[in-house]
Write an enzyme that holds these catalytic residues in place. Structure first.
Site, PDB file in Angstrom:
ATOM      1  N   GLU A  21       0.849  -1.194   0.000  1.00 20.53           N
ATOM      2  CA  GLU A  21       0.000   0.000   0.000  1.00 20.53           C
ATOM      3  C   GLU A  21       0.887   1.248   0.000  1.00 20.53           C
ATOM      4  O   GLU A  21       1.854   1.302   0.757  1.00 20.53           O
ATOM      5  CB  GLU A  21      -0.890   0.032   1.250  1.00 20.53           C
ATOM      6  CG  GLU A  21      -1.925   1.144   1.147  1.00 20.53           C
ATOM      7  CD  GLU A  21      -2.881   1.194   2.337  1.00 20.53           C
ATOM      8  OE1 GLU A  21      -2.767   0.368   3.266  1.00 20.53           O
ATOM      9  OE2 GLU A  21      -3.740   2.090   2.331  1.00 20.53           O
TER      10      GLU A  21
ATOM     11  N   MET B 228       0.875  -2.747   8.717  1.00 20.83           N
ATOM     12  CA  MET B 228       0.114  -2.871   7.475  1.00 20.83           C
ATOM     13  C   MET B 228      -0.814  -4.078   7.534  1.00 20.83           C
ATOM     14  O   MET B 228      -0.405  -5.177   7.922  1.00 20.83           O
ATOM     15  CB  MET B 228       1.089  -2.996   6.299  1.00 20.83           C
ATOM     16  CG  MET B 228       0.433  -3.213   4.962  1.00 20.83           C
ATOM     17  SD  MET B 228      -0.573  -1.773   4.461  1.00 20.83           S
ATOM     18  CE  MET B 228      -1.834  -2.602   3.489  1.00 20.83           C
TER      19      MET B 228
ATOM     20  N   ASN C  44      -2.180  -6.251   5.506  1.00 19.92           N
ATOM     21  CA  ASN C  44      -2.266  -7.277   4.451  1.00 19.92           C
ATOM     22  C   ASN C  44      -3.142  -8.445   4.900  1.00 19.92           C
ATOM     23  O   ASN C  44      -3.028  -8.923   6.020  1.00 19.92           O
ATOM     24  CB  ASN C  44      -0.874  -7.826   4.154  1.00 19.92           C
ATOM     25  CG  ASN C  44       0.164  -6.744   4.070  1.00 19.92           C
ATOM     26  OD1 ASN C  44       0.061  -5.873   3.231  1.00 19.92           O
ATOM     27  ND2 ASN C  44       1.126  -6.764   4.980  1.00 19.92           N
TER      28      ASN C  44
ATOM     29  N   HIS D 225      -6.076  -2.049  15.401  1.00 20.95           N
ATOM     30  CA  HIS D 225      -6.346  -1.309  14.167  1.00 20.95           C
ATOM     31  C   HIS D 225      -6.145  -2.206  12.937  1.00 20.95           C
ATOM     32  O   HIS D 225      -7.027  -2.318  12.083  1.00 20.95           O
ATOM     33  CB  HIS D 225      -5.430  -0.084  14.110  1.00 20.95           C
ATOM     34  CG  HIS D 225      -5.595   0.755  12.890  1.00 20.95           C
ATOM     35  ND1 HIS D 225      -6.363   1.900  12.861  1.00 20.95           N
ATOM     36  CD2 HIS D 225      -5.090   0.614  11.642  1.00 20.95           C
ATOM     37  CE1 HIS D 225      -6.315   2.418  11.646  1.00 20.95           C
ATOM     38  NE2 HIS D 225      -5.554   1.652  10.880  1.00 20.95           N
ATOM     39  N   GLU D 226      -4.990  -2.848  12.886  1.00 24.94           N
ATOM     40  CA  GLU D 226      -4.719  -3.673  11.700  1.00 24.94           C
ATOM     41  C   GLU D 226      -5.673  -4.859  11.640  1.00 24.94           C
ATOM     42  O   GLU D 226      -6.145  -5.239  10.568  1.00 24.94           O
ATOM     43  CB  GLU D 226      -3.268  -4.161  11.670  1.00 24.94           C
ATOM     44  CG  GLU D 226      -2.205  -3.063  11.780  1.00 24.94           C
ATOM     45  CD  GLU D 226      -2.388  -1.899  10.844  1.00 24.94           C
ATOM     46  OE1 GLU D 226      -2.970  -2.087   9.759  1.00 24.94           O
ATOM     47  OE2 GLU D 226      -1.950  -0.777  11.197  1.00 24.94           O
TER      48      GLU D 226
ATOM     49  N   HIS E 201      -9.044  -3.817  10.307  1.00 22.72           N
ATOM     50  CA  HIS E 201      -9.047  -3.605   8.854  1.00 22.72           C
ATOM     51  C   HIS E 201      -9.529  -4.852   8.104  1.00 22.72           C
ATOM     52  O   HIS E 201      -9.935  -4.753   6.952  1.00 22.72           O
ATOM     53  CB  HIS E 201      -7.635  -3.279   8.356  1.00 22.72           C
ATOM     54  CG  HIS E 201      -7.314  -1.812   8.283  1.00 22.72           C
ATOM     55  ND1 HIS E 201      -8.170  -0.882   7.753  1.00 22.72           N
ATOM     56  CD2 HIS E 201      -6.193  -1.119   8.636  1.00 22.72           C
ATOM     57  CE1 HIS E 201      -7.600   0.326   7.792  1.00 22.72           C
ATOM     58  NE2 HIS E 201      -6.400   0.206   8.334  1.00 22.72           N
TER      59      HIS E 201
ATOM     60  N   GLU F 215      -9.677   4.146   6.575  1.00 22.72           N
ATOM     61  CA  GLU F 215      -8.817   4.602   7.671  1.00 22.72           C
ATOM     62  C   GLU F 215      -9.598   5.338   8.761  1.00 22.72           C
ATOM     63  O   GLU F 215      -9.397   5.086   9.941  1.00 22.72           O
ATOM     64  CB  GLU F 215      -7.663   5.455   7.135  1.00 22.72           C
ATOM     65  CG  GLU F 215      -6.688   4.680   6.235  1.00 22.72           C
ATOM     66  CD  GLU F 215      -6.092   3.443   6.897  1.00 22.72           C
ATOM     67  OE1 GLU F 215      -6.213   3.274   8.124  1.00 22.72           O
ATOM     68  OE2 GLU F 215      -5.523   2.608   6.151  1.00 22.72           O
TER      69      GLU F 215
HETATM   70  N1  B3K Z   1      -2.840   1.052   5.715  1.00 21.83           N
HETATM   71  C1  B3K Z   1      -1.528   1.204   6.283  1.00 21.83           C
HETATM   72  C2  B3K Z   1      -0.836   2.445   5.859  1.00 21.83           C
HETATM   73  C3  B3K Z   1      -0.190   2.378   4.546  1.00 21.83           C
HETATM   74  C4  B3K Z   1       0.642   3.625   4.292  1.00 21.83           C
HETATM   75  C5  B3K Z   1       1.175   3.673   2.926  1.00 21.83           C
HETATM   76  N2  B3K Z   1       2.051   4.789   2.755  1.00 21.83           N
HETATM   77  C6  B3K Z   1      -1.543   1.127   7.766  1.00 21.83           C
HETATM   78  C7  B3K Z   1      -2.823   1.416   8.427  1.00 21.83           C
HETATM   79  O1  B3K Z   1      -3.396   2.472   8.330  1.00 21.83           O
HETATM   80  O2  B3K Z   1      -3.328   0.547   9.073  1.00 21.83           O
HETATM   81 ZN    ZN Z   2      -5.252   1.836   8.933  1.00 19.83          ZN
END
Ligand code: B3K
Ligand code: ZN
Length: 861
Positions: A128, A262, A264, A296-297, A300, A319
């Protein structure tokens, strides 16, 4: 339709769906540090008419072979430039077809940490926003989603990718991710790793294996992260009804990482500082942050992965919502009022600063040059505030219904802010056209509240007159009124609440609200819980503020009253006027109130920072003088300590937490009050307590607090040496070691200290954490960064230029140290401007840094 006016930028208005459907993605990696081969097979189908197939692919991806349905296309039908690979429509079959590519990439040369790179010998990825195009040719955009099958060939013992394991042999592993996902959620890790493992059974009975992968030797510092993960999974089921959807959930800790972590799919990758913690190496704040980022992750997985964004303009869709959810989680795990106050402090420090300066942009931007520059406090934190307001306006039940509908309706989609608002409209029947301005308009509204008391009405009438106005931001002068929920409660003269919290909905530029039958004129407690991200202006005297600090039933408003008292004193002191007695009295009373939560008291004892004072002065049209601000703050803290020395000493003793260290909230709260007392006492006891504490404390929270005190008293060297001897080989502790010396240094010395530290061999500047520790440490030393001789600016500019050649994302991000430059005096402005001009003129400047610096320069023009 490509924009012609503004060819260097992307525009929301230009969105158009990808002309092909991607049914399936197969990837086969043969990992070698300098020559990794990636074979990809993409099953595609034209959406409507036949068009050219355009695949994204960065300049350093070398094409080795290309086949369409098994045959090499005519080379005249294939075009390669620095950013894309285009196959002419004429070379494409009519129905479903497979494009196979083989490419070579060099992870060992990847210093940007975007795409596939090496960190301490471990292969890892960050895709990302647009990193996947540095791995292979692909439609690298969030609205193109497919299931992935991945094969990894490598000698490394642990080989991971997204989804579920699909077979393993010597030197090879296969993974299958059944959930269609965009490329930005792809991840791969190969390394010499060990895991801390556990398991989780979802409420519908799915068994998931949980692993946190770390380097051998780090296992005993990953336990807290695992507990936090299990708490997050449970909470998302309980509160949002969201279950995990794969057989395994992997987290990997990586030392070289551009941001925090991140999400993923099924394979979260974390900056090691957000995974590894032990009492000796991590502070209470680190533990809390680990818990919230793990959450948080994980969150997501639904808000981001199962429902993703149509394009990067919609970034706040995932976000803002995920930050809002992690804030709710922390509030539930710890103290809700303390969490709210901390979040508002952070919002004001980062987002208000952004929203009121040259980098202001809407929560949903409409234009960008480099998307990585838009992972901002506005998208994240203001994005979360906007959802908080929505929830306040539609009520808890309306919010729950809307979220249910959002998950039902959009599971599997790449959605937009329009989709999100429609769900709320459909679930609650409310028209959100005006509310949408919170997404489309930049800038922080200023809200004024005036009161009138009319005795001639029977029982008396209180009238609150609210007005709103949003100052212009770059590119947008005219700001129509927004809907602003203003939570108000009334306190009677005896200190009892006479009217419970009620939400006033301000929808016009000016509006009045009446309260009848109160008997006697009450004191108004307003913007309770910080019900909207606005700047409140209200004619209020110190006596009323002190009354609210003593009696308000809303913890946020109570804290805010104390902060207001402090800020008004500091603003006066910074301009050479006398002030602060009322604040010192009122805070002293609160500090001794043993019924109040220690963490709350600690927050009240913390004076607003230099940066907050500068912001307030600027809002009053006074040019902030960093040295005067620093002196004012120092002086007030010293007076506070002198006035309450005895009480503070008592708190320092009684708040000591007996027994072994525990990171849980109650113990951390006591430590926070103890440390707040120590910091104040340190102003008058010359550091003796701190010295003892540094030598005896068994936890990093207290040792770090003691170290800061010692540095402030000019007695830090021995403690710094001791810390270095003990933890010289622990990168995370050494990051603290670097930053604390600059952050806590006397401002006049800070740039020189930063310079000296930058010359050390262990200033491993290509490591983002180390770079941030030093540069961020200086930026956090307000009067040091803004040193009158320009040395703070020059030091920062020199390093940003050096970093830009290696890792543009980090350089661009750290350039925000300059974002407030237009508000200082002419001499400072000139020096800051010269530093920015120097960066802008750098040959080969990255798109990232160029965009940031040119926006900042434009504001001072
Ligand atoms: N989604 C990622 C952030 C990615 C940043 C790219 N420059 C982490 C997060 O917000 O959970
Ligand atoms: Zn995030």
């Amino acid at each position: 339709m490509a924009p012609t006016q503004d060819p260097i930028a992307q525009h929301l208005a230009d969105y158009r769906p990808y002309p092909f459907i991607l049914h399936q993605t197969r990837l086969d990696f043969t990992l070698k540090p300098a020559a990794t081969r990636v074979r990809a097979a993409l099953t595609l189908q034209p959406r409507a008419g036949v068009e050219d197939l355009v695949l994204d692919g960065g300049g350093r991806v070398t094409l080795i072979a290309l086949r369409i349905d098994g045959a090499a296309p005519d080379p005249t039908q294939v075009e390669r430039d620095d950013e894309t690979l285009t196959i002419a429509a004429a070379a494409l079959p009519r129905g479903v077809f497979v494009v196979e590519t083989e490419v070579e990439i060099d992870p060992s040369a990847n210093t940007e940490f975007e795409g596939l790179y090496l960190s301490g010998g471990m292969f890892c990825t960050q895709c990302e926003a647009e990193g996947f195009r540095h791995i292979t040719f692909y439609p690298d955009r969030p609205d193109v989603m497919a299931p992935f099958d991945v094969t990894i060939r490598s000698e490394k013992p642990v080989l991971l990718s997204n989804g579920n394991p699909a077979g393993q042999g010597p030197g090879v592993a296969a993974w299958h991710d059944p959930w269609p996902k965009p490329a930005y959620l792809f991840a791969l890790v190969a390394g010499d790793l060990v895991s801390v493992s556990d398991s989780f059974t979802t409420r519908s009975g799915r068994q998931a294996e949980l692993n946190i992968w770390v380097r051998p030797g780090d296992q005993d510092r990953a336990g807290y992260a695992m507990e936090a993960l299990i708490r997050s999974m449970t909470w998302d089921e309980d509160v949002y009804g969201r279950e995990y959807d794969l057989d395994v959930f992997n987290i990997v800790a990586v030392d070289d990482f551009n941001m925090g972590a991140m999400e993923n799919k099924g394979l979260n990758i974390f900056n090691s500082k957000l995974v590894l913690a032990s009492p000796e190496t991590a502070t209470d704040a680190d533990y809390e942050r680990i818990e919230s980022v793990i959450a948080h992750e994980y969150f997501h997985n639904w808000t981001g992965n199962r429902i993703t964004c149509r394009d990067w303009f919609q970034l706040c869709l995932k976000e803002g919502l995920t930050v809002f959810r992690d804030q709710q989680f922390t509030a539930d795990m710890r103290s809700a009022p303390v969490k709210r106050i901390s979040d508002v402090r952070a919002l004001r420090a980062r987002q208000f600063r952004e929203d009121q300066g040259p980098l202001a942009h809407p929560v949903r931007p409409e234009r960008y040059e480099e998307i990585n520059n838009f992972y901002t406090a506005t998208v994240y934190e203001k994005g979360a505030e906007v959802i908080g307001m929505l929830k306040r306006l539609v009520g808890d039940e309306g919010y729950a219904r809307a979220l249910e509908l959002y998950f039902d309706r959009h599971d599997g989609d790449a959605a937009t802010i329009e989709d999100w608002l429609k769900v709320f409209e459909d679930a609650t029947g409310r028209d959100l056209a005006q509310f949408k301005r919170w997404y489309t308009d930049a800038g922080t509204p200023h809200l004024t509240m005036e009161e009138d008391w009319d005795d001639s009405v029977r029982g008396g009438r209180l009238t609150l007159r609210l007005t709103q106005h949003t100052p212009p931001t770059p590119g947008q002068d005219d700001k129509p009124p927004r809907v602003i929920p203003v939570a108000v409660g009334l306190i009677g003269p005896n200190g009892d609440e006479v009217a419970a919290t009620r939400i006033l909905e301000l929808t016009q530029a000016a509006q009045s609200f009446d309260f009848d039958g109160l008997g006697a004129r009450p004191v108004v407690s307003t913007l309770r819980g910080f019900s909207a991200p606005v700047v409140l202006e209200r004619p209020i005297d110190d006596r009323t503020r002190a009354f609210l600090l003593a009696h308000d039933t809303d913890p946020f408003a109570r804290w805010e009253a104390g902060r207001d008292l402090a800020l008004s004193a500091l603003v006066a002191l910074a301009q050479g006027r006398q002030a602060g007695d009322e604040f010192i009295d009122a805070i002293g009373r609160l500090a001794g109130d043993d019924d109040a939560d220690p963490a709350f008291r600690a927050l009240c004892l913390a004076l607003p920072g230099d940066e907050d004072i500068a912001t307030r002065l600027a809002a009053l049209d006074v040019t902030p003088d960093p040295d005067a601000i620093h002196a004012a703050r120092d002086g007030l803290a010293r007076r506070l300590a002198e006035a309450h020395a005895e009480r503070l000493s008592e708190l320092y003793e009684t708040m000591a937490v007996p027994g072994p260290y525990s990171p849980e909230a109650a113990a951390a709260a006591r430590r926070s009050l103890r440390i707040a007392a120590l910091g104040l006492l340190n102003r008058i006891d010359r550091g003796d307590r701190a010295e003892v504490l540094f030598g005896t404390a068994g936890n990093m929270t207290e040792r770090m607090a003691a170290l800061i005190c010692l540095i402030r008293r000019g007695r830090g060297q021995a403690a710094l040496d001791a810390l270095h001897d003990q933890f010289g080989d622990n990168r995370l502790v050494m990051d603290k070691w670097f930053s604390v010396q600059v952050m806590s240094a006397p401002p006049a010395e800070a740039p020189a200290i930063a310079g000296r530290l930058a010359g050390r061999r262990d200033f491993d500047w290509k490591n983002p954490n180390r770079f941030r520790a030093l540069l961020g440490g200086l930026a956090a030393n307000h009067a040091g960064f803004h040193a009158a001789d320009g040395s703070g600016y020059d030091f920062t500019a020199d390093w940003l230029m050096r970093m830009d050649k290696v890792n543009p994302q980090i350089a661009a991000r750290m350039s925000t140290a300059f974002e407030t430059w237009p508000r200082y005096d002419a001499a400072r402005r000139e020096r800051a401007r010269a530093a920015l001009d120097r960066i802008a003129a750098m040959p080969g400047i990255s798109r990232n840094t160029r965009e940031m610096v040119s926006r900042m320069i434009a504001a001072g023009a």
